[in-house]
Write an enzyme that holds these catalytic residues in place. Structure first.
Site, mmCIF file in Angstrom:
data_model
loop_
_atom_site.group_PDB
_atom_site.id
_atom_site.type_symbol
_atom_site.label_atom_id
_atom_site.label_comp_id
_atom_site.label_asym_id
_atom_site.label_seq_id
_atom_site.Cartn_x
_atom_site.Cartn_y
_atom_site.Cartn_z
ATOM 1 C CG ASP A 200 -2.174 -0.726 1.071
ATOM 2 O OD1 ASP A 200 -2.450 -1.163 -0.053
ATOM 3 O OD2 ASP A 200 -2.898 -0.896 2.064
ATOM 4 C CE LYS A 222 -8.050 0.041 -2.679
ATOM 5 N NZ LYS A 222 -7.093 -1.023 -2.438
#
Length: 410
Positions: A200, A222
Site C-alpha cells: 500500500d 490507492k
C-alpha cells in the site's frame, strides 16, 4: 574445571523437577523460561517478589515458603540457586554435587556446574550465547551478542534461508503508521523472506528499498481522488502469486483490520483455498496522535476514545456512523480518512451538541519525516484545513485531550 570451556547443551525439562532457591529478582527473570519449558518447578524461599508470587498464585510454580533445607534438591534434574544467604547457597551447591544435579549459582559462577546463557528467540529458534571460560565472563558482552543476532534474524539483516519446501501462502502484514521502525519484528522478518510484496501507499515505504533484488514489488496504492489499484485486482494478484508457490506479503498501512479492507482480502484468499496469516500492526488511530504528543485518553479528561471513518460525509446515505450519538460522548473522537469531509463532520457534531470550541488537531503524515500538526476547533477546522492546505493522510483528533500535552511547536 575453570581451564576447560563449558559444553553447550539444551535441557528438555518438560515434566521434570526443577528447584529454585530464592524468590528475588534473579528468580523473577529466570522463572518464565522454566515455566515455558514445561518444568515441574518448586520454589523454596521464605519470600518472593510480587511477580513471583503471582506465578505461584496462578499455579505455574509450587512455592514452599521457607529457607533452604538439606534434601530439597532430591530428585531434581536442575537447580537454580539464587538466595541472598551465601552459606545456604554453598550448602545447596554441595547437595547438588552429591545428587548429580546440574546447578546454576547466581552468586558464584565459578562454583556452579552449569551456566545460564544469554538467550533470545526468533521464529522457533533459540539463540543462546555462552562465555567460553569462567574467567573473564562478561554478561553484558554475551547479552549484546545475543541481541545483535536475534535482531538480525528478526529484521532480516541476518539472513538464514529455510532449506525446506515452502507451502504457498499469504501473510497479511500491518506495517504501522509509516515510520519503518514501527512495523512489528514479525512483519519485518516476513518482508525479508518474501518472494512477492504487494504494498500500500501508506505502508512503511522505506522498507521496500531494503528488499533483495529478486523480490517482486507490486504497487497497490490507492491515492485519494487519483490513481489506484482496484481491490478486485489486488485480490487476484494475491491469489495468483500464492498459487505459483510464492511467499506473498500483503503490506498494508496501520493495522489490516482498521479500515484497511483486510478481511475482504482474507475472504478472497479463503474462497481460493489459499492459507492466510494475519500479522497485526500498530494502528495510526493511536500511534499518530501519540507521536504528536496527544494521548487519546487521559485521567480526568477522557475515559474513552472512538475511532471512525470519515471517508463519507455524515449526510451521505452510505454512512454507517451514528454521528448524533457521537456528538453526545465526552471522550475523544479519532477520525481517519476525513480530511476533505471534516467541515461537514464538525458541522454535524456541533449541531448535535458538541461545543464549537472543542479542540481539534490534524496530524499529517504522522510518524514520518514529513509529520506536521495543525490545531483548530470545531468552529474553525474547515477553514484551517483550507488555509493550511492539509492533505491526506492525516489523523484527526477531536476532544479535550488535544490540549493535554505541551503546546505544539509554532
Amino acid at each position: 574445571m575453570a581451564e576447560h570451556p563449558a559444553y553447550p547443551v539444551g535441557l528438555r525439562l518438560s515434566g521434570r523437577r526443577v528447584v529454585v532457591l530464592g524468590g528475588g529478582q534473579v528468580a523473577q527473570r529466570r522463572l518464565p523460561a522454566l515455566i515455558a519449558a514445561g518444568a515441574d518447578i518448586v520454589l523454596v524461599s521464605p519470600g518472593a517478589t510480587p511477580s513471583v508470587e503471582a506465578m505461584a498464585d496462578a499455579g505455574e510454580i509450587t512455592w514452599v515458603r521457607r529457607g533452604y533445607e538439606d534434601g530439597d534438591l532430591a530428585d531434581a534434574w536442575y537447580a537454580l540457586i539464587a538466595t541472598s544467604d551465601p552459606e545456604a547457597n554453598t550448602r545447596a551447591s554441595a547437595e547438588a554435587e552429591r545428587h548429580r544435579v546440574w546447578c546454576v549459582r547466581s552468586d558464584d559462577a565459578d562454583r556452579a556446574t552449569a551456566w545460564t546463557p544469554a538467550t533470545g528467540h526468533s521464529e522457533g529458534v533459540t539463540v543462546a550465547v555462552l562465555t567460553t571460560h569462567a574467567r573473564g565472563r562478561d554478561p553484558r558482552h554475551t547479552a549484546a551478542i545475543r541481541d545483535a543476532v536475534v535482531e538480525g534474524l528478526r529484521d532480516g539483516t541476518l539472513v538464514a534461508p529455510h532449506h525446506r519446501t515452502r507451502a504457498p501462502g499469504v501473510w497479511l502484514v500491518g506495517g504501522g503508521p509509516g515510520d519503518p521502525d514501527l512495523i512489528t519484528v514479525r512483519g519485518r522478518r516476513l518482508l525479508a523472506e518474501a518472494d512477492v510484496v504487494i504494498a500500500d501507499r501508506l505502508g512503511p515505504r522505506d522498507l521496500l528499498a531494503e528488499l533483495p533484488s529478486h523480490v517482486e514489488v507490486i504497487d497497490a496504492a490507492k491515492i485519494p481522488y487519483g490513481r489506484y489499484m482496484a481491490q478486485e485486482a489486488i485480490n487476484n494478484a494475491l491469489v495468483e502469486h500464492a498459487k505459483q508457490g510464492k511467499a506473498v506479503v500483503r503490506l498494508k498501512g496501520g493495522d489490516p483490520f482498521v479500515f484497511g479492507r483486510g478481511m475482504e482480502e482474507v475472504q478472497a484468499l479463503a474462497e481460493a483455498g489459499i492459507p492466510c496469516t494475519v500479522v497485526p500492526g500498530i494502528s495510526s488511530s493511536i500511534s499518530v496522535p501519540g507521536a504528536a504528543g496527544i494521548p487519546v485518553t487521559h485521567r480526568g479528561v477522557a475515559h474513552e476514545f472512538t475511532v471512525v471513518s470519515g471517508h463519507v460525509a455524515p449526510d451521505d446515505e452510505r454512512s454507517l456512523v451514528d454521528w448524533p450519538s457521537l456528538a453526545k460522548l465526552t471522550g475523544t473522537l479519532v477520525v481517519l480518512m476525513g480530511v476533505d469531509k471534516i467541515g461537514k463532520i464538525a458541522e454535524t457534531l456541533v449541531a448535535h451538541g458538541r461545543s464549537p470550541e472543542t479542540p481539534v488537531a490534524l496530524v499529517q503524515e504522522g510518524t514520518t519525516a514529513a509529520q506536521r500538526r495543525v490545531d483548530a476547533t470545531l468552529a474553525t477546522v474547515a477553514e484551517t484545513v483550507r488555509a493550511e492546505d492539509v492533505k491526506p493522510p492525516a489523523v484527526i483528533v477531536i476532544g479535550e485531550v488535544v490540549r493535554v500535552g505541551p503546546e505544539p511547536a509554532a
